[in-house]
Design a protein around this motif. Sequence first.
Motif, PDB file in Angstrom:
ATOM      1  N   LYS A   1       6.177  51.154   4.020  1.00  0.00           N
ATOM      2  CA  LYS A   1       6.517  51.687   2.676  1.00  0.00           C
ATOM      3  C   LYS A   1       7.717  51.009   2.138  1.00  0.00           C
ATOM      4  CE  LYS A   1       8.005  55.975   0.643  1.00  0.00           C
ATOM      5  NZ  LYS A   1       8.207  57.674   1.043  1.00  0.00           N
ATOM      6  N   ALA A   2       8.780  50.664   2.918  1.00  0.00           N
ATOM      7  CA  ALA A   2       9.675  49.763   2.421  1.00  0.00           C
ATOM      8  C   ALA A   2       9.465  48.485   1.617  1.00  0.00           C
ATOM      9  CB  ALA A   2      10.877  49.336   3.370  1.00  0.00           C
TER      10      ALA A   2
ATOM     11  N   TYR B   1       6.381  47.806   0.493  1.00  0.00           N
ATOM     12  CA  TYR B   1       5.695  48.210  -0.485  1.00  0.00           C
ATOM     13  C   TYR B   1       6.336  48.395  -1.729  1.00  0.00           C
ATOM     14  CZ  TYR B   1       1.961  50.168  -3.295  1.00  0.00           C
ATOM     15  OH  TYR B   1       0.982  50.641  -4.439  1.00  0.00           O
ATOM     16  N   GLU B   2       7.623  49.037  -1.540  1.00  0.00           N
ATOM     17  CA  GLU B   2       8.641  49.610  -2.649  1.00  0.00           C
ATOM     18  C   GLU B   2       9.278  48.360  -2.952  1.00  0.00           C
ATOM     19  OE1 GLU B   2      10.743  52.479  -0.686  1.00  0.00           O
ATOM     20  OE2 GLU B   2       9.684  54.172  -1.177  1.00  0.00           O
ATOM     21  N   ARG B   3       9.501  47.169  -2.167  1.00  0.00           N
ATOM     22  CA  ARG B   3       9.961  46.117  -2.481  1.00  0.00           C
ATOM     23  C   ARG B   3       9.160  45.364  -3.376  1.00  0.00           C
ATOM     24  NH1 ARG B   3      11.353  44.795   2.373  1.00  0.00           N
ATOM     25  NH2 ARG B   3      13.496  45.782   2.374  1.00  0.00           N
TER      26      ARG B   3
ATOM     27  N   LYS C   1       9.018  47.654   8.773  1.00  0.00           N
ATOM     28  CA  LYS C   1       9.437  46.659   7.953  1.00  0.00           C
ATOM     29  C   LYS C   1       8.901  45.209   8.514  1.00  0.00           C
ATOM     30  CE  LYS C   1      13.220  44.684   5.509  1.00  0.00           C
ATOM     31  NZ  LYS C   1      14.769  44.866   5.393  1.00  0.00           N
TER      32      LYS C   1
ATOM     33  N   GLY D   1       7.154  46.373  -5.246  1.00  0.00           N
ATOM     34  CA  GLY D   1       7.242  46.787  -6.713  1.00  0.00           C
ATOM     35  C   GLY D   1       6.006  46.585  -7.627  1.00  0.00           C
ATOM     36  N   SER D   2       6.135  46.057  -8.685  1.00  0.00           N
ATOM     37  CA  SER D   2       5.187  46.018  -9.750  1.00  0.00           C
ATOM     38  C   SER D   2       4.227  44.594  -9.359  1.00  0.00           C
ATOM     39  CB  SER D   2       5.702  45.591 -11.073  1.00  0.00           C
ATOM     40  OG  SER D   2       6.538  44.463 -10.906  1.00  0.00           O
TER      41      SER D   2
ATOM     42  N   TRP E   1       0.287  51.283   1.678  1.00  0.00           N
ATOM     43  CA  TRP E   1       1.146  51.454   2.600  1.00  0.00           C
ATOM     44  C   TRP E   1       1.176  52.364   3.710  1.00  0.00           C
ATOM     45  CZ3 TRP E   1       4.159  56.007   3.011  1.00  0.00           C
ATOM     46  CH2 TRP E   1       3.833  56.867   1.828  1.00  0.00           C
TER      47      TRP E   1
END
Length: 221
Positions: A62-63, A65-67, A110, A69-70, A104
């Motif tokens: 998830k970390a 995936y958020e990193r 990570k 981002g777009s 994710w």
Amino acid sequence: MGLQQFEQRLERLVEGVFARAFRGVLQPVEIGRRLTREMDLQRAVIVSGVLVPNNFEVLISKADYERFGSFVDVLATELAEAAKQHAEDENYVFLGPVEVSVGWSEELSKSTFVVTSDFVEGDPPPPSWLLLPDGSRIAIEDEPITIGRLPECAITLNDHNVSRRHAQVFRDGDAIIIADLDSTNGTKLNGQSVTQVRLNDGDVIMVGTTRIYFEAGQQDN
């Protein structure tokens, strides 16, 4: 070579931002390597060549995936292109279009990721046709269509300018090909002599004095 192009395209698309954001952590090329290795591991020999998966799911933390981002959609698109390039380099074939999804999982830490693959058959191509002078239509399917004077030809022409086995029309992936079979008088496409060439909608094939029209199948919108 495919993975190098994969990296270069990503860097050009995001002007280096992507690479800087992931310096020291999960790198897209690591996923690319795993995906192409998955293709190698799952390959299977079939009549038409070496078949490899065409549907891939990439799970990251998830970390990460958020990193991303777009850039997730960009990554999925570029991974699909890397898979196509790898298939071209290795002479692999697919059952259908290549699709890659990136998601994710909370179970992944990570910088770790999982790549799974599957063989997914694509929709059959729309039928294409050969239109004969008498108004009849011959569907172009999996079997090659031979044109000539011999009775066993799929299209038999009573034309002394046509060789016994004059030309052949066949599928090659999504393309429809016309090939001359070393005929005496040759095969013409839109007035030009051809040996082997891809057909396009509306093309006119000339064998001897006989005109045959090609009608390409159209995908539904």
